[in-house]
Structures are given as C-alpha cells and as structure tokens.
Design an enzyme around this catalytic site. Structure first.
Site, PDB file in Angstrom:
ATOM      1  N   ASN A  44      -3.136  24.559   9.483  1.00  0.00           N
ATOM      2  CA  ASN A  44      -2.572  23.967   8.272  1.00  0.00           C
ATOM      3  C   ASN A  44      -3.040  22.521   8.161  1.00  0.00           C
ATOM      4  O   ASN A  44      -2.664  21.671   8.971  1.00  0.00           O
ATOM      5  CB  ASN A  44      -1.046  24.014   8.325  1.00  0.00           C
ATOM      6  CG  ASN A  44      -0.393  23.340   7.118  1.00  0.00           C
ATOM      7  OD1 ASN A  44      -1.052  23.078   6.113  1.00  0.00           O
ATOM      8  ND2 ASN A  44       0.892  23.057   7.226  1.00  0.00           N
ATOM      9  N   ASP A  69       5.330   2.918   5.024  1.00  0.00           N
ATOM     10  CA  ASP A  69       5.992   2.139   3.976  1.00  0.00           C
ATOM     11  C   ASP A  69       6.506   2.980   2.817  1.00  0.00           C
ATOM     12  O   ASP A  69       7.500   2.623   2.184  1.00  0.00           O
ATOM     13  CB  ASP A  69       5.042   1.060   3.453  1.00  0.00           C
ATOM     14  CG  ASP A  69       5.028  -0.167   4.351  1.00  0.00           C
ATOM     15  OD1 ASP A  69       5.680  -0.128   5.407  1.00  0.00           O
ATOM     16  OD2 ASP A  69       4.373  -1.157   3.999  1.00  0.00           O
ATOM     17  N   ALA A  75       0.838  17.589   4.933  1.00  0.00           N
ATOM     18  CA  ALA A  75       0.969  18.806   4.130  1.00  0.00           C
ATOM     19  C   ALA A  75       1.728  19.822   4.971  1.00  0.00           C
ATOM     20  O   ALA A  75       1.334  20.130   6.097  1.00  0.00           O
ATOM     21  CB  ALA A  75      -0.400  19.349   3.755  1.00  0.00           C
ATOM     22  N   ASN A  97       2.488   7.847  15.001  1.00  0.00           N
ATOM     23  CA  ASN A  97       1.665   8.178  16.157  1.00  0.00           C
ATOM     24  C   ASN A  97       2.376   9.297  16.919  1.00  0.00           C
ATOM     25  O   ASN A  97       3.245   9.051  17.760  1.00  0.00           O
ATOM     26  CB  ASN A  97       1.460   6.945  17.040  1.00  0.00           C
ATOM     27  CG  ASN A  97       0.427   7.163  18.124  1.00  0.00           C
ATOM     28  OD1 ASN A  97       0.524   8.097  18.918  1.00  0.00           O
ATOM     29  ND2 ASN A  97      -0.575   6.301  18.170  1.00  0.00           N
ATOM     30  N   HIS A 103       0.861  -1.182   0.000  1.00  0.00           N
ATOM     31  CA  HIS A 103       0.000   0.000   0.000  1.00  0.00           C
ATOM     32  C   HIS A 103       0.891   1.224   0.000  1.00  0.00           C
ATOM     33  O   HIS A 103       2.045   1.183   0.422  1.00  0.00           O
ATOM     34  CB  HIS A 103      -0.956   0.023   1.203  1.00  0.00           C
ATOM     35  CG  HIS A 103      -0.291   0.301   2.520  1.00  0.00           C
ATOM     36  ND1 HIS A 103      -0.571   1.389   3.288  1.00  0.00           N
ATOM     37  CD2 HIS A 103       0.678  -0.377   3.189  1.00  0.00           C
ATOM     38  CE1 HIS A 103       0.165   1.363   4.383  1.00  0.00           C
ATOM     39  NE2 HIS A 103       0.933   0.301   4.350  1.00  0.00           N
TER      40      HIS A 103
END
Length: 583
Positions: free
Chosen positions: A515, A323, A408, A299, A11
C-alpha cells in the site's frame, strides 16, 4: 459549538473542524491546489471542511490558529532573517505578524473571534485530544515553533500544560534536517528518505555525531560551530564537513555506502536522544501513557524504539504529527478553553477530507469516454480487484473521503501483491519514480496481523516499524533490515478495504497488500476522482477503481492519454537549491 483550526503560512497548511466537541473534518490545502506542501492560507480546505461539516462560515463560533505570530517574528528577527529578504519583496510577507489574522478575515471570510495558541501547545493538543486517554504525559519534538523545539508536558481534565522546553537553535528536528540537507535531500520533505536509507548502513560515524550535541540535565544543546541556520544555501558549516570526513552529497548524485553510514549514524543518534527525552518526561510526569507529536514523530523507526525501550506502557502518536495536524490541536484546545471539551474517544479513522458526491465518479468516466465496469457491492468489488491483484496488476484504489495526514491508508492508495519481489521496481517504474532504497509499506487485515508481523498492538496509521515474521514471503514490503511499516485494517473501521484484503487472502493465503500513496513523484496524493483519473492515465497503472467502478487499462482509448499529455503534462519536480524553509 463550531470551532475551526487553521495551520498555515509555513508549509503543508491545513484546516480542521470540530462540531460540538467532535472532529468531523480535516484537510490539507495541497490536495486541492495540487502544489506540494502548499503553505497558503487553506481557503479550499476550509470550504471543503465546512461543506463536510454541513455548516456555513457564518455559523463558525471560533477559529484557533496554530502559533503565536509575534513570538515567531521575534525569533525570525533574532535569526537575522532580514538579510535574506533584501531585494525579495515577496519574502517580506514572512516578517508580517498581522498576516495570519488578516488572511483569516480576507481570504476565509471569517469575522468572528480568533484565538492564537503556541505552536507546541497545538502539537500537544493534537495528540492528547485524539488519544482517548483521560490524562497523559505529552512530548512534542519538531524543528522549531515560535522558539520551542522540544516540549515536555502533561495533559488532562484541565487541558494541556508545557512544563519544560528546549529552545531554538537547539533542535533535534533541525539536527536531523541538517543531515538530510548534507545527504543531498530536500529539507522539510525528505527526512523520511534518510530514515529509509539508514538500515542499509552502519552507524560508524556515531562518535562524530555525538560530538554535535551536548546533553545536560535540562535537555541538550547543539554545538553551533557545526550548524548555520541563518544560511539559505546550507544548514551546516565547514566544521561539520571536516568532522564527518565525508563530502556532502549533491542532489541527484548516486547514493554510496558512505551516505548510508551517515544516515544510519544520525538515525541512531536521534533514537538515543529521544529515549533520554522520554525518560526525563516520565520522571516529570510519571504516567503510564504518552502522547507524542511534532514532525519528528513521523520517524516511525524511532517511534518503535520509544515504544519498545521507553518507560511508557501506552503510546499514542498523532497520525498527522507534522504541522498540518496542528490544525486539529488548535481547534481542540481553543474549544476546550471556551468550555466545550472535545470528545474522549480515540481517533481510529482519519478519512476526514474531501469525498466525491454520489454519482460523480460515474459522471466523470462517462463524460471522459472511459469504459468501466460497475461492481456495486463490497463482495463483488473485492473479489474482482483481488483477482486482478493476485494476477500481478497494480491498482489505483480511490474510495470515499481522503485521509488526513501524510499516509495513504486505503482511500487514496496504490495497491499491489507484496509477494512479488519485482513489484517494488515495477511500481517505481510505473508511477512512483522514486529512489530504489525506499521501502513500500503493507496493509494487513487486523485480526491476522500477528501471523505475518511481530506486532501486538493495533497500528492503523503506519507510524511504527515492526519485524516481518521469519518465513513469510513478502519481499515487496520487507525492508533490508527485515522490518515493515505496517497498517492494520479493522473491518469495523474500513469494511471495504478490509474486504479486499480478506479476498486477496482467500486467494493467496496472505491478507496483505503493498500500500503506497496514490500519486506520482513530487505531486500531492490525489484528492478528487479527476486527480485519480489523471494520475492513472499519466502513469502505467493497470487498474483504476473509483468507488464501485473498475477501469482496466486495456479498455482505455490511447487518445485520452495523448490528450492529457498535451493539455496537462506531468512535470517531474525540480530540486530546490535553498534549504531555508524552516522559517
């Protein structure tokens, strides 16, 4: 020497490129395909990264792949995966250990040498080679690689060495994902929702949670009476339901106090177990420095606990810790092994992805018939946009190259005034369409961060939570427990975003902005200017900024929105019924 790293076929596939030991490009495939967490071989990301590096595929000296496919296949077979692919021919691709090499040849068009590293080596290398440390202890915690789920090691002049590991099915990542599934959220994507929900509750189920894990000198073990990792419908057994005494939440159901308490309990358990792992690692590798990666390293609440209560004086968390970031690690590790040690410089800027060529934003808006204002200097642009933000506008901010990683950070961001208590609900209604309990994060001018947040180290990647200074009126970015996931913005790293924060501070006294990522719910973060324009038109954002160009919603013809709705309507994501994704 040109080395490419590839993470794919699980993924969130990605690609990264090193040139002469320097990381010059990295990108997620999902940003190009627009399929969230796209697992496919990263063909588009590969091409984009090569273009950014200024090289062709024929110039690539070496490709590093982020796992050992045969070892992974052994674990899949051991877990009884074949019974899940009967009558599902496409799923049989998961049982093909030759697929990665074949697709590197056939889809990427690369016929040179390919080296395979283990999954946790790739994670460890992604953290160490980006840390700037001469040597360090290394911790990797995720769901599962080939077999390893938690790895303790060290890194230095000779590279990365794993000293101990905990092996599947015993996994902190899968423990947390099981409770993510139990709480009705999607595995491998919504674990951060559990983290965000936890401060609303109290860990009153902690005793029941403790019974799920047995700790021992070599690490820990899950009590497998409570888990079923071979079931593609759920990851837990009826014994877990009985032990917790709270029925599982169905996707889409209301979130209750019981669910908040379950989230608080599993978060508390995770933090406790991680602290014991870092204590053990420090005994094995008594370094003052820790490098940390793997999906669990996203986390940010637990990261703050590790920094505050752990034995290491310096902690570096890889900003793309999941990943996707393993593409960086695979490239760095095979480059080092081939005799080209990556640079020792610390990674401070993750704007490594796609960037529009000069003039492309202007051509897009002109061709689409969208009126815009050209504010072609940092000072003019910052002042104009800061004025709109201070007046209550919500701004889509698109600048330069895309960030690598899940956050972001000022290149593909939605920005707003953090002083407005109603702003969280407003942004959710305008564009994000997400759960009300999830907090928004602040960006702050680095040199003034300590005025507003209890923060004594740079935090450029939003990977830790800190307390908001009491008395600071920032309700839109302050979580229910008084914390915030802060991004500090250095003028030397991102002068344009820093200029905007400073201009907003000049107007308001707060060089801080809300943000959040520039995307609608269920979509990847926008990549191109076209993606940004489409998101702007589909949502109710007030302002769009594409590099130097400013578009105000009031100036946009309504026919453009109607036309977009006809040809490319926004579709809310469906909720997957299958949790069988970590294979």
């Amino acid at each position: 020497m040109i080395v490419v790293g590839v993470s794919a076929l699980y993924h969130d596939s990605a690609c990264a490129v090193y040139v002469d030991g320097e990381l010059v490009a990295a990108a997620h495939e999902e940003r190009f395909s627009r399929a969230r967490f796209d697992p496919a071989m990263p063909v588009r990301a590969f091409r984009s990264c090569l273009r950014r590096a200024g090289v062709g595929v024929h110039e690539v000296d070496l490709v590093g792949y982020y796992e050992q496919p045969r070892e992974k296949l052994a674990r899949q077979l051991w877990t009884d995966l074949p019974r899940h692919v009967v009558g599902r021919p496409a799923a049989l691709l998961r049982l093909d250990a030759s697929r990665p090499l074949r697709e590197i040849r056939d889809l990427l068009g690369y016929d040179g040498p390919v080296e395979f590293v283990t999954h946790h080596e790739a994670h460890a290398a992604s953290a160490f080679y980006c840390s700037g440390f001469p040597d360090a202890a290394v911790l990797v915690v995720d769901a599962v690689g080939e077999w390893s789920t938690t790895s303790l090691g060290r890194a230095g002049e000779d590279g990365v060495e794993v000293l101990e590991d905990v092996r599947f099915p015993h996994s902190l990542g899968l423990l947390y994902s099981t409770l993510t599934s139990y709480l009705g959220f999607s595995v491998n994507s919504d674990e951060y929702k559990v983290m965000g929900l936890a401060p609303y509750g109290t860990p009153r189920h902690r005793d029941a949670m403790d019974a799920l894990v047995t700790e021992h000198e070599g690490g820990f073990a899950l009590d497998l009476d409570f888990f079923d990792f071979a079931d593609d419908r759920r990851m837990y057994t009826d014994a877990l339901v009985e032990a917790l005494g709270v029925p599982p939440r169905e996707p889409g159901d209301d979130v209750t106090r019981e669910h908040e308490d379950l989230a608080a309990s599993v978060q508390s358990l995770l933090e406790s177990l991680l602290l014991k792992q870092v204590d053990r690692l420090h005994r094995l590798v008594p370094s003052p420095r820790l490098c940390y990666a793997g999906g669990v390293a996203l986390n940010c609440v637990a990261n703050s606990v590790i920094r505050a209560k752990g034995p290491f004086r310096e902690v570096f968390v890889q900003p793309a810790a999941g990943d996707a970031g393993s593409a960086i690690g695979a490239a760095a590790l095979v480059a080092h092994r081939a005799g080209r040690r990556p640079t020792r410089e610390r990674l401070v800027d993750v704007r490594l992805g796609f960037a529009e060529p000069a003039g492309a934003c202007r051509a897009l808006l002109t061709g689409a018939g969208v009126p815009f204002t050209d504010l072609g200097s940092d000072a003019r642009l910052a002042d104009a946009v800061a004025g709109r933000l201070a007046g209550g506008a919500v701004v889509g901010w698109f600048q330069g190259a895309a960030e690598f990683g899940p956050r972001a950070l000022g290149s593909r961001s939605i920005l707003a005034d953090p002083r407005d208590a109603a702003m969280r609900d407003r942004i959710n209604a305008l564009v994000k369409k997400r759960e009300a309990f999830r907090p928004f994060a602040p960006a702050v001018a680095a040199e003034r961060a300590a005025e507003f947040f209890e923060l004594d180290v740079p935090s450029p990647f939003m990977l830790e939570t800190v307390r908001v200074v009491p008395g600071m009126e920032l309700p839109a970015i302050t979580h229910v427990d008084g914390s915030a996931r802060v991004q500090t913005v250095d003028a030397a790293v991102d002068p344009r975003f820093h200029a905007l924060l400073t201009a907003f501070g000049d107007r308001t006294g707060y060089p801080v902005l809300l943000n959040t990522s520039f995307n609608m719910r269920g979509e990847p973060i926008v990549n191109t200017a076209g993606d940004a324009l489409a998101c702007f038109l589909r949502s109710d954002l007030d302002v769009l900024v594409l590099d130097d160009l400013v578009v105000d919603r009031a100036d946009v013809p309504e026919r453009l929105r109607r036309r977009l709705a006809d040809v490319a309507p926004y579709r809310a994501p469906s909720i997957s019924e299958s949790v069988y994704t970590f294979f």
